[in-house]
Design a protein around this motif. Structure first.
Motif, mmCIF file in Angstrom:
data_model
loop_
_atom_site.group_PDB
_atom_site.id
_atom_site.type_symbol
_atom_site.label_atom_id
_atom_site.label_comp_id
_atom_site.label_asym_id
_atom_site.label_seq_id
_atom_site.Cartn_x
_atom_site.Cartn_y
_atom_site.Cartn_z
ATOM 1 N N GLU A 48 8.968 40.866 -61.664
ATOM 2 C CA GLU A 48 8.885 41.546 -60.367
ATOM 3 C C GLU A 48 7.611 41.178 -59.625
ATOM 4 O OE1 GLU A 48 11.127 43.220 -58.729
ATOM 5 O OE2 GLU A 48 12.554 43.035 -60.368
ATOM 6 N N LEU A 49 6.471 41.197 -60.305
ATOM 7 C CA LEU A 49 5.206 40.880 -59.639
ATOM 8 C C LEU A 49 5.168 39.432 -59.168
ATOM 9 C CD1 LEU A 49 2.578 42.746 -61.866
ATOM 10 C CD2 LEU A 49 3.596 43.497 -59.693
ATOM 11 N N VAL A 50 5.659 38.514 -59.987
ATOM 12 C CA VAL A 50 5.682 37.095 -59.618
ATOM 13 C C VAL A 50 6.630 36.875 -58.437
ATOM 14 C CG1 VAL A 50 6.435 34.810 -60.416
ATOM 15 C CG2 VAL A 50 4.933 36.217 -61.855
ATOM 16 N N THR A 51 7.785 37.504 -58.472
ATOM 17 C CA THR A 51 8.751 37.366 -57.379
ATOM 18 C C THR A 51 8.177 37.925 -56.085
ATOM 19 O OG1 THR A 51 10.604 37.436 -58.920
ATOM 20 C CG2 THR A 51 11.089 37.947 -56.619
ATOM 21 N N ASN A 52 7.508 39.069 -56.147
ATOM 22 C CA ASN A 52 6.879 39.627 -54.952
ATOM 23 C C ASN A 52 5.836 38.677 -54.378
ATOM 24 O OD1 ASN A 52 8.398 41.951 -54.970
ATOM 25 N ND2 ASN A 52 6.776 43.249 -55.801
ATOM 26 N N ALA A 53 5.006 38.088 -55.228
ATOM 27 C CA ALA A 53 3.993 37.148 -54.747
ATOM 28 C C ALA A 53 4.648 35.927 -54.115
ATOM 29 C CB ALA A 53 3.070 36.723 -55.892
ATOM 30 N N HIS A 54 5.726 35.454 -54.709
ATOM 31 C CA HIS A 54 6.442 34.292 -54.163
ATOM 32 C C HIS A 54 7.063 34.621 -52.805
ATOM 33 C CE1 HIS A 54 8.792 30.650 -53.996
ATOM 34 N NE2 HIS A 54 9.877 31.386 -53.799
ATOM 35 N N GLU A 55 7.719 35.768 -52.711
ATOM 36 C CA GLU A 55 8.442 36.121 -51.484
ATOM 37 C C GLU A 55 7.548 36.618 -50.356
ATOM 38 O OE1 GLU A 55 11.575 38.860 -52.420
ATOM 39 O OE2 GLU A 55 12.684 37.345 -53.569
ATOM 40 N N HIS A 56 6.445 37.284 -50.682
ATOM 41 C CA HIS A 56 5.653 37.946 -49.647
ATOM 42 C C HIS A 56 4.246 37.389 -49.461
ATOM 43 C CE1 HIS A 56 8.846 40.880 -49.465
ATOM 44 N NE2 HIS A 56 8.716 41.114 -50.758
#
Length: 131
Positions: A48-56
């Motif tokens: 979740e944290l990695v995906t958030n950093a990638h997307e936002h």
């Protein structure tokens, strides 16, 4: 965890989606001395944290995982280079929306999470109990 107190970092490729399968495999290797529940929770939270950093936040600058000395938690730290973009407070989400549950999940799984900023970077961190 063989790396108690020592921060181990995962290197991300640039200009591509994060290799989440490789991240999960790396986490399992780093967390070989903690229980399966802790590993599963850490994999989910880190994804979740990695995906958030990638997307936002234009991607992950660095991911670290370690067990702080003398504490029964695993700490995950995800750095990005967008310190002015801070995660929004967890609020009630529209159940029909396909987005907006990541930080609620982080809050539910972790014992504590937060954001630290520095010159040109932001670190979103979370601590998962060792079970």
């Amino acid at each position: 965890m063989g790396t108690t107190g020592t921060r181990q970092a995962f290197e991300f490729p640039t200009d591509s989606a994060p290799p989440l399968g490789e991240v999960r495999a790396w986490l399992r290797d780093q967390l070989s001395e903690v229980g399966r529940i802790t590993i599963a929770d850490t994999e989910l939270l880190t994804t979740e944290l990695v995906t958030n950093a990638h997307e936002h936040a234009d991607g992950v600058a660095e991911l670290r995982v370690f067990q702080p000395s003398g504490r029964d938690v695993v700490r995950v730290e995800v750095d990005d280079r967008r310190p002015h973009l801070r995660p929004r407070k967890v609020t009630k989400q529209d159940p029909a929306s396909p987005h907006g549950r990541g930080l609620a999940l982080v809050e539910a799984i972790s014992t504590e999470w937060g954001v630290d900023t520095g010159a040109g970077h932001k670190t979103v961190w979370a601590e998962i109990p060792v079970l």
